[in-house]
Design an enzyme around this catalytic site. Structure first.
Site, short mmCIF file in Angstrom:
data_model
loop_
_atom_site.label_atom_id
_atom_site.label_comp_id
_atom_site.label_asym_id
_atom_site.label_seq_id
_atom_site.Cartn_x
_atom_site.Cartn_y
_atom_site.Cartn_z
N LYS A 54 3.71 -15.16 4.08
CA LYS A 54 3.98 -16.13 3.02
C LYS A 54 5.49 -16.25 2.93
O LYS A 54 6.12 -15.91 1.92
CB LYS A 54 3.34 -15.64 1.70
CG LYS A 54 3.39 -16.62 0.56
CD LYS A 54 2.40 -17.76 0.67
CE LYS A 54 2.59 -18.72 -0.49
NZ LYS A 54 1.75 -19.92 -0.38
N ASP B 179 -5.83 -6.95 4.57
CA ASP B 179 -7.02 -6.48 3.85
C ASP B 179 -7.84 -7.68 3.40
O ASP B 179 -9.07 -7.72 3.58
CB ASP B 179 -6.58 -5.66 2.64
CG ASP B 179 -7.76 -5.16 1.83
OD1 ASP B 179 -8.70 -4.61 2.43
OD2 ASP B 179 -7.76 -5.34 0.60
N ASP C 192 -2.28 -18.60 2.81
CA ASP C 192 -3.26 -19.48 2.14
C ASP C 192 -3.83 -20.50 3.13
O ASP C 192 -5.05 -20.70 3.21
CB ASP C 192 -2.65 -20.16 0.90
CG ASP C 192 -1.26 -20.75 1.12
OD1 ASP C 192 -0.68 -20.54 2.21
OD2 ASP C 192 -0.74 -21.42 0.21
N TYR D 234 0.81 -1.22 0.00
CA TYR D 234 0.00 0.00 0.00
C TYR D 234 0.85 1.27 0.00
O TYR D 234 0.32 2.37 -0.12
CB TYR D 234 -0.93 0.02 1.22
CG TYR D 234 -2.19 -0.79 1.04
CD1 TYR D 234 -2.14 -2.17 0.93
CD2 TYR D 234 -3.43 -0.17 1.01
CE1 TYR D 234 -3.29 -2.92 0.78
CE2 TYR D 234 -4.60 -0.91 0.86
CZ TYR D 234 -4.52 -2.28 0.74
OH TYR D 234 -5.67 -3.02 0.59
N ASP E 22 -11.62 -9.51 5.20
CA ASP E 22 -12.93 -9.69 4.54
C ASP E 22 -13.41 -11.13 4.71
O ASP E 22 -14.62 -11.37 4.87
CB ASP E 22 -12.86 -9.35 3.04
CG ASP E 22 -13.15 -7.87 2.77
OD1 ASP E 22 -12.98 -7.05 3.69
OD2 ASP E 22 -13.56 -7.54 1.63
C1 IPM Z 1 -10.46 -1.49 3.54
C2 IPM Z 1 -10.67 -1.08 2.13
C3 IPM Z 1 -9.53 -0.14 1.74
C4 IPM Z 1 -8.24 -0.92 1.84
C5 IPM Z 1 -9.64 0.53 0.37
C6 IPM Z 1 -10.99 1.14 0.14
C7 IPM Z 1 -8.53 1.54 0.18
O1 IPM Z 1 -10.74 -2.19 1.30
O2 IPM Z 1 -10.43 -0.61 4.42
O3 IPM Z 1 -10.32 -2.69 3.80
O4 IPM Z 1 -7.85 -1.61 0.89
O5 IPM Z 1 -7.60 -0.83 2.89
MN MN Z 2 -10.66 -4.08 2.37
#
Ligand code: IPM
Ligand code: MN
Length: 368
Positions: A208, A264, A240, A158, A268
């Site tokens: 990894k 990130d 993984d 990032y 999710d």
């Molecule tokens: C998150 C989002 C952000 C990230 C994006 C929108 C920049 O996906 O906060 O997880 O990748 O960190």
């Molecule tokens: Mn995200």
């Protein structure tokens, strides 16, 4: 409840005049709807626990960008720096090209305010149903899933290092470089280890290292050193395999520390396993408190359901709970977390309005 304090944080003696300056940055899409509910809950919790919130507001996001071309004016950033914390809804709109708000606003805030930890808890609460209930292990019951991902938030892929050469030719070359500094990795791992000490004492490094041998070696060495210094039990999982175990055996995780992009992605997955993005909170933390931290639900602006009263405010309320922990108000933080669980126990509401009613009723009834 000392265990609700962030690492290194000391509970302050309660006195009536405690007031926190919090900037409300509702943003776009469902952001205003969900943060309005969180704000109402915060005000109730503050009233119950004898502190005040001095609300400021800020209109950054897609709307402002499309109207003025401004993403993050320096004067607004300077103003934000004077807050104790920021409650962010979501920014983004299909009309804004990818990257403008992500890099120009969200990532710039993370870098400028040195928000080097992205705290992403996942907890499967009673009343939540979801993919976690049907795993390849054929498990008949809800698994025990209660872990926190500590995602490094200012480095890795990032950081913005890289570029494009020979654009428009068949030799066009795009590079993205992952930056991992000794100090940056160490401060993030330190935070995670100290957090682990307030929980089970177990820390897992996710990376990894078998392929990313340069960064992996740095992360692994630092994790071993810091875990020994802090007295926590360290384990390791390749990213993984970590995804597989998060589904099949999530109880093996308590505090996970990982780099920016892995964090990130796996956060999710953690959200999907604990009810979906609607329930996922986050705290972009400056643990050294040289500036305000930013708390936001992970779900984004969800333009498809914006303005229809359908957004789930749980992620925003749980983010507000993280904010209260960070501000040193663990009892009020626990009230917000408990209120979400109480609403869920009676069956997940279908509308934002029902959520709000349920949360405010739970806060009025319960609480410490
Ligand atoms: C998150 C989002 C952000 C990230 C994006 C929108 C920049 O996906 O906060 O997880 O990748 O960190
Ligand atoms: Mn995200």
């Amino acid at each position: 409840m000392g265990s609700d304090l962030a690492p290194g944080e000391v509970a302050e003696p309660k006195h009536a005049a405690r007031t926190y300056v919090v900037t409300h940055l509702p943003g776009d899409g469902v952001g205003p709807e969900v943060t309005d509910v969180a704000r109402a809950c915060l005000d109730v919790a503050a009233g119950r626990h004898g502190f005040g919130i001095d609300w400021r507001s800020c209109d950054l996001g897609a709307k402002r960008y499309l109207a003025t071309g401004e993403v993050l004016p320096d004067a607004v950033l300077a103003e934000l720096r004077t807050s104790d914390a920021v409650l962010l809804g979501a920014v983004g709109s299909p009309q804004v090209p990818p990257g403008v708000l992500e890099r120009g606003l969200l990532l710039r805030l993370r870098f400028e305010l040195d928000l080097y930890v992205n705290l992403r808890p996942s907890k499967l609460r009673p009343g939540i149903t979801g993919p976690a209930l049907t795993t390849s292990a054929g498990r008949p019951e809800a698994p025990e899933l209660d872990f926190v991902i500590v995602r490094e938030n200012t480095e890795g892929l990032y950081a913005g290092a890289g570029g494009t050469v020979h654009k428009g030719t068949e030799f066009e070359t795009a590079t993205e470089e992952s930056l991992n500094t000794w100090a940056g990795v160490r401060r993030c791992v330190r935070y995670a280890a100290q957090l682990a000490k307030t929980r089970s004492g177990r820390l897992t490094l996710v990376h990894k290292t078998n392929v990313l041998t340069h960064a992996g070696d740095l992360w692994a060495r630092i994790a071993a050193e810091v875990a020994a210094e802090e007295g926590v039990e360290l384990s390791y999982a390749h990213v993984d395999a970590a995804c597989l175990w998060m589904v099949d055996d999530p109880a093996r995780f308590d505090v996970i520390v990982t780099d920016n992009l892995f964090g990130d992605i796996i956060s999710d997955l953690g959200a999907a396993l604990s009810g979906g993005l609607g329930y996922a909170p986050s705290g972009n933390l400056n643990p050294d408190r040289t500036g305000p931290s930013i708390f936001e639900p992970v779900h984004g602006s969800a333009p498809d359901i914006a303005g229809r009263g359908l957004a789930n405010p749980a992620g925003a309320v749980l983010s507000a709970s993280l904010m209260l922990s960070h501000l040193g108000e663990p009892a009020a933080a626990a009230d917000l977390d408990d209120a979400v669980s109480a609403v869920l126990a009676a069956g997940a509401p279908a509308t934002t309005g029902e959520w709000e009613k349920g949360l405010l009723a739970a806060l009025a009834n319960g609480g410490s």
